[in-house]
Design a protein around this motif. Sequence first.
Motif, PDB file in Angstrom:
ATOM      1  N   ARG A  99      -6.388   0.151 -11.140  1.00  0.00           N
ATOM      2  CA  ARG A  99      -5.311   0.132 -10.152  1.00  0.00           C
ATOM      3  C   ARG A  99      -5.738  -0.578  -8.865  1.00  0.00           C
ATOM      4  O   ARG A  99      -4.921  -1.212  -8.190  1.00  0.00           O
ATOM      5  CB  ARG A  99      -4.843   1.559  -9.859  1.00  0.00           C
ATOM      6  CG  ARG A  99      -3.934   2.105 -10.953  1.00  0.00           C
ATOM      7  CD  ARG A  99      -3.282   3.408 -10.566  1.00  0.00           C
ATOM      8  NE  ARG A  99      -4.251   4.503 -10.595  1.00  0.00           N
ATOM      9  CZ  ARG A  99      -3.943   5.763 -10.294  1.00  0.00           C
ATOM     10  NH1 ARG A  99      -2.716   6.082  -9.915  1.00  0.00           N
ATOM     11  NH2 ARG A  99      -4.863   6.707 -10.356  1.00  0.00           N
TER      12      ARG A  99
ATOM     13  N   VAL B 135       0.834  -1.209   0.000  1.00  0.00           N
ATOM     14  CA  VAL B 135       0.000   0.000   0.000  1.00  0.00           C
ATOM     15  C   VAL B 135       0.866   1.254   0.000  1.00  0.00           C
ATOM     16  O   VAL B 135       0.593   2.225  -0.709  1.00  0.00           O
ATOM     17  CB  VAL B 135      -0.952  -0.010   1.215  1.00  0.00           C
ATOM     18  CG1 VAL B 135      -1.737   1.302   1.279  1.00  0.00           C
ATOM     19  CG2 VAL B 135      -1.917  -1.186   1.110  1.00  0.00           C
TER      20      VAL B 135
ATOM     21  N   LEU C  83      -3.782  -3.688  -7.275  1.00  0.00           N
ATOM     22  CA  LEU C  83      -3.376  -3.765  -5.868  1.00  0.00           C
ATOM     23  C   LEU C  83      -3.934  -5.022  -5.211  1.00  0.00           C
ATOM     24  O   LEU C  83      -3.225  -5.729  -4.476  1.00  0.00           O
ATOM     25  CB  LEU C  83      -3.845  -2.517  -5.112  1.00  0.00           C
ATOM     26  CG  LEU C  83      -3.592  -2.512  -3.601  1.00  0.00           C
ATOM     27  CD1 LEU C  83      -2.105  -2.622  -3.301  1.00  0.00           C
ATOM     28  CD2 LEU C  83      -4.187  -1.256  -2.964  1.00  0.00           C
TER      29      LEU C  83
ATOM     30  N   VAL D  11      -7.676   3.194   0.858  1.00  0.00           N
ATOM     31  CA  VAL D  11      -6.873   3.580  -0.309  1.00  0.00           C
ATOM     32  C   VAL D  11      -7.290   4.986  -0.727  1.00  0.00           C
ATOM     33  O   VAL D  11      -8.395   5.190  -1.246  1.00  0.00           O
ATOM     34  CB  VAL D  11      -7.070   2.591  -1.476  1.00  0.00           C
ATOM     35  CG1 VAL D  11      -6.184   2.984  -2.652  1.00  0.00           C
ATOM     36  CG2 VAL D  11      -6.762   1.170  -1.032  1.00  0.00           C
ATOM     37  N   THR D  12      -6.426   5.963  -0.512  1.00  0.00           N
ATOM     38  CA  THR D  12      -6.716   7.355  -0.866  1.00  0.00           C
ATOM     39  C   THR D  12      -5.888   7.830  -2.043  1.00  0.00           C
ATOM     40  O   THR D  12      -6.147   8.903  -2.586  1.00  0.00           O
ATOM     41  CB  THR D  12      -6.441   8.258   0.343  1.00  0.00           C
ATOM     42  OG1 THR D  12      -5.105   8.035   0.812  1.00  0.00           O
ATOM     43  CG2 THR D  12      -7.417   7.957   1.473  1.00  0.00           C
ATOM     44  N   GLY D  13      -4.873   7.076  -2.452  1.00  0.00           N
ATOM     45  CA  GLY D  13      -4.009   7.506  -3.552  1.00  0.00           C
ATOM     46  C   GLY D  13      -4.657   7.377  -4.909  1.00  0.00           C
ATOM     47  O   GLY D  13      -4.291   8.085  -5.850  1.00  0.00           O
ATOM     48  N   PHE D  14      -5.628   6.479  -5.038  1.00  0.00           N
ATOM     49  CA  PHE D  14      -6.333   6.294  -6.296  1.00  0.00           C
ATOM     50  C   PHE D  14      -7.636   5.563  -6.001  1.00  0.00           C
ATOM     51  O   PHE D  14      -7.814   4.980  -4.930  1.00  0.00           O
ATOM     52  CB  PHE D  14      -5.492   5.506  -7.307  1.00  0.00           C
ATOM     53  CG  PHE D  14      -4.907   4.237  -6.754  1.00  0.00           C
ATOM     54  CD1 PHE D  14      -5.657   3.060  -6.699  1.00  0.00           C
ATOM     55  CD2 PHE D  14      -3.612   4.222  -6.247  1.00  0.00           C
ATOM     56  CE1 PHE D  14      -5.122   1.899  -6.186  1.00  0.00           C
ATOM     57  CE2 PHE D  14      -3.070   3.063  -5.736  1.00  0.00           C
ATOM     58  CZ  PHE D  14      -3.830   1.903  -5.697  1.00  0.00           C
ATOM     59  N   SER D  15      -8.568   5.586  -6.979  1.00  0.00           N
ATOM     60  CA  SER D  15      -9.855   4.904  -6.772  1.00  0.00           C
ATOM     61  C   SER D  15     -10.369   4.253  -8.045  1.00  0.00           C
ATOM     62  O   SER D  15     -11.497   3.761  -8.062  1.00  0.00           O
ATOM     63  CB  SER D  15     -10.899   5.905  -6.248  1.00  0.00           C
ATOM     64  OG  SER D  15     -11.113   6.951  -7.193  1.00  0.00           O
TER      65      SER D  15
ATOM     66  N   GLU E   3       2.493   4.723   0.335  1.00  0.00           N
ATOM     67  CA  GLU E   3       1.955   6.060   0.573  1.00  0.00           C
ATOM     68  C   GLU E   3       0.553   6.234   0.003  1.00  0.00           C
ATOM     69  O   GLU E   3      -0.018   7.324   0.095  1.00  0.00           O
ATOM     70  CB  GLU E   3       2.883   7.113  -0.048  1.00  0.00           C
ATOM     71  CG  GLU E   3       4.283   7.128   0.523  1.00  0.00           C
ATOM     72  CD  GLU E   3       4.285   7.485   2.002  1.00  0.00           C
ATOM     73  OE1 GLU E   3       3.456   8.325   2.403  1.00  0.00           O
ATOM     74  OE2 GLU E   3       5.101   6.924   2.756  1.00  0.00           O
ATOM     75  N   ASN E   4      -0.002   5.190  -0.571  1.00  0.00           N
ATOM     76  CA  ASN E   4      -1.321   5.306  -1.214  1.00  0.00           C
ATOM     77  C   ASN E   4      -2.485   5.121  -0.253  1.00  0.00           C
ATOM     78  O   ASN E   4      -3.639   5.188  -0.684  1.00  0.00           O
ATOM     79  CB  ASN E   4      -1.438   4.287  -2.348  1.00  0.00           C
ATOM     80  CG  ASN E   4      -0.533   4.621  -3.513  1.00  0.00           C
ATOM     81  OD1 ASN E   4      -0.517   5.752  -3.978  1.00  0.00           O
ATOM     82  ND2 ASN E   4       0.238   3.637  -3.974  1.00  0.00           N
ATOM     83  N   GLY E   5      -2.209   4.864   1.016  1.00  0.00           N
ATOM     84  CA  GLY E   5      -3.325   4.687   1.928  1.00  0.00           C
ATOM     85  C   GLY E   5      -2.865   4.269   3.308  1.00  0.00           C
ATOM     86  O   GLY E   5      -1.684   4.364   3.659  1.00  0.00           O
TER      87      GLY E   5
END
Length: 491
Positions: free
Chosen positions: A412, A386, A416, A404-408, A388-390
Amino acid sequence: MKKNLLSAERLHRLPSQGRLVRLVAVFSTVLIVISVLSLLLVGQIASNEADDLAAQTEKRLFHNALRDRQRLMARDLLVVARWDDAVQGVAIEPDNDFISDDFVGSLWWDSGYSRSFIIDAEGQQIASSREDRVDFTKRKLDPADDLAIITRRAVEAYMRYRIAVEGGFSQRVMKTSEIGNISVYSFSVIDGEPAIVSATAIVPHDEALLPDGPPPIAVVAKQIDEELIRDLNSQLAFDNLAFSEDATGVVPVQSASGKVLGSFSWTGTTPGTRIWDVVVPVVLFLTTFLALAGFLIMRHVAKLSAALSESQQQVRDAALHDPLSGLANRLKFDHALAVAAEKASKEPFAVIAGDLDRFKAVNDVHGHAAGDQVIRTVAARLRELVGENGLVGRVGGDEFVILVTGFSDRHRLMLLATQILTSVSMPMVLEEGALVDVGISLGIAVAPACGNTAEVIMAAADHTLLASKEQGRGRALFHEDMPQELRTVAA
């Protein structure tokens, strides 16, 4: 004459000098006493505050861990209690083979509950089990018995949420977060030993219906033994956590009938003792060096404040992280999820709920120390993937959640999820040299598509995870890929 006057003046001056010396001595003594007393008072207050804060935090952490265990019992029980076959084989046409092989067998072999009971609509115990052995001797419960009280509470919970449909009655579908509304948690003495007890009504899942009146109640019990203590302490890492019949421990335990069964206790942290390690040398130093009293007081009060701040920070860190894995605990994850939910309309995100597969087998075969090593290894792998993405959290024995806040975007997220499935399933070498492997099932909910509040989003992820496990485990399922009627239930 002048000589005599000078001598007189000297004689007159001597007492004044003595008084000045005494005044300085008194002032110095008062200054030392005031400084020492002030420092002792500050030390006492700071020590008490630090110890009280640590004690309150530990109690809160323990109650959270106990509630997590109770929710897990309720969830395990609901898997078989909310089942059309159970309504037919227990409530409508009691079938001893079904009760023994399917109902009780599932509770023992799948969830590990060695003691379970079934209470019929008349409040009569019609079955009880020890592991996979079932006794069908009927027994009328004493109204004052703990099981009878727990059963009545479960019936009341069912009646509050039952719904009338054509041909009979069913129960309103509840979100995962609302399981506590239809389940009853309490404590009781089972086989002479205190135990945690969970009860819920046996209700339809789809097409079956119940007649009017009380439903049969399913009850499971987990003795408060060393295994349960270890399980609770895997989330807490308390020193000397234990349960005893002494009711004066940190957290007393009462049965459903109000009888005190004992209490949980542990050796609490005392950050205040570190404060005294600073205060005592300062007091001794002040009594020796009066000229530097003010400077030393300022200096060591600053040290004292720093020690208190450090102890409070340590307590705050302990309150926000899982001690076994180092991941965020439920308190920290829920806060981060609530913050993300407030911005979901502008900054979409995803929640991935995960549950390990075959983890119970590791514990059973290799012991809890091996299970702890597996948890730490899985946590490290998830944290690395994960990045830095969450935020990765551990909210139960083998339950993990990822914000997961780096992408939605789906591409991706699926990438993941695939990496997680692959990484977690890679074999692990235990400290004893044995090679083990576990799997993981994932449920993915993307916000705001599946909801705009933290509770709804988390419920969607949990519900998707359950559906993923039902489809065969070791896979990832998006909430949007579930049938529309199931997505409506989760929301």
